[in-house]
Design an enzyme around this catalytic site. Structure first.
Site, PDB file in Angstrom:
ATOM      1  N   HIS A   8      -6.768   8.158   1.496  1.00  9.72           N
ATOM      2  CA  HIS A   8      -7.595   7.608   0.406  1.00  9.72           C
ATOM      3  C   HIS A   8      -8.581   6.548   0.885  1.00  9.72           C
ATOM      4  O   HIS A   8      -9.023   5.713   0.093  1.00  9.72           O
ATOM      5  CB  HIS A   8      -6.696   7.071  -0.717  1.00  9.72           C
ATOM      6  N   ALA A  46      11.766  -0.563   0.231  1.00 14.55           N
ATOM      7  CA  ALA A  46      11.508  -0.063   1.587  1.00 14.55           C
ATOM      8  C   ALA A  46      11.797  -1.127   2.645  1.00 14.55           C
ATOM      9  O   ALA A  46      12.270  -0.799   3.734  1.00 14.55           O
ATOM     10  CB  ALA A  46      10.059   0.411   1.691  1.00 14.55           C
TER      11      ALA A  46
END
Ligand code: BJW
Ligand code: ZN
Length: 251
Positions: free
Chosen positions: A119, A239
């Site tokens: 992106h 995470a």
């Protein structure tokens, strides 16, 4: 942290591991996830008004202000233990391909090389009209908490408005990055998806491509996502905790 033996065996035995990340991997660095970033001044807007060519054409100061607010956060942020664990994983597997949807550079700053950015990059703006690259003035300007509207600078070549160097809704992904990512998803035997809602296409298709080809899909996310049903293992947690734990358990 305890992990299933079969999960560890899959990771240890991987010939080609793909790590596929989204905004959640940078959340513990203090960068709002994409959907959390619709906050402050911007709560009243839809994602498509802030992240589309039509939205930029309608209200350039709204869109440029939002990206400047986010760029300031990225410039002040540091990579977190999740970025570091992914960089270290590369040393434990014969082949690792890192694909990110993020427009920040925290994977690179944590030591990952050759990151595939699907992106684009928040650090590489260009002219909306003629695509001429634009160089930001050096330094980190103050950004008021909550953000502000800001007129974009003008292109030195054609006078057009400067836009962020990211991929908006309705735009094509950079062909080289997409081709490399697609091939890696076809080729890998393990794909680990980290911190993405798996809502945005075509990126969200990558773990499905891998799963359909027989790869083991592992997901790291504190919440439920559209990928849950495809993943062999859903590791529910941040995470920054799960990935260092996995790395430790693999060694
Ligand atoms: C944690 C955590 C922690 C929290 N640890 N985890 C097929 C079907 C339907 C629609 C389409 C389709 N094909 C195309 C479309 C249209 C569209 C699309 O996908 N729309 C969907 C919304 C339905 N796609 C496109 O337009 C794409 N272009 C395209 O297909 O071109 C061909 C075409 C042309 C013309 C017409 C049609 C097709 C381009 C998509 C570009 C997306 N760009 C954005 C914005 C730009 C960059 C930026 O500003 O940052 O990219 S959108 C936004 O979403 C951004 C992100 O990269 C992307 C993904 O978001 P992500 O990373 O998943 O973040 P969040 O916030 O959604 O989720 C965070 C996750 O983290 C959550 O799950 C949390 O639980 C988790 N989390 N803390 C781990 N500590
Ligand atoms: Zn121009």
């Amino acid at each position: 942290m305890q992990f299933n033996d079969a999960l560890l065996a899959a990771l240890r035995g991987a010939r080609h591991l793909v790590v596929f990340t989204g905004a959640g991997v940078s959340a513990e660095s203090g960068i709002p996830t994409f959907r959390d970033a619709l906050a402050g001044l911007w709560t009243q807007y839809e994602a498509t008004q802030l992240a589309s060519p039509e939205g930029f054409a309608d209200n350039p100061a709204l869109v440029w202000g939002w990206y400047e607010w986010r760029r300031m956060k990225v410039l002040r942020a540091q990579p977190n233990p999740a970025h570091a664990a992914i960089a270290s994983l590369a040393g434990l597997t014969p082949r690792l391909t890192l694909i990110t949807q993020n427009v920040d550079d925290l994977h690179e700053r944590a030591g990952s090389a050759d990151v595939i950015h699907l992106h684009g990059s928040i650090h590489q703006p260009r002219c909306f009209t003629c695509s001429q690259p634009y160089a930001y003035p050096p330094g980190i300007p103050d950004e008021p908490e909550g953000g502000r509207y800001l007129e974009p600078p003008r292109c030195g070549r054609c006078g057009g408005r400067i836009r962020p160097g990211v991929v908006w809704f309705g735009e094509s992904l950079p062909a080289k990055a997409w081709n490399r990512a697609w091939q890696a998803a076809q080729d890998c035997d393990v794909l680990m998806s980290v911190g993405t809602s798996s809502l945005v296409w075509p990126a969200a298709e990558l773990p499905e491509i891998a799963a359909r080809r027989g790869a083991t899909v592992i997901q790291v996310n504190p919440g439920e996502t559209a990928l849950d049903g495809w993943a062999a293992w859903n590791l529910r947690g941040p995470a920054g905790e799960v990935l260092p734990g996995l790395l430790e358990a693999m060694r």
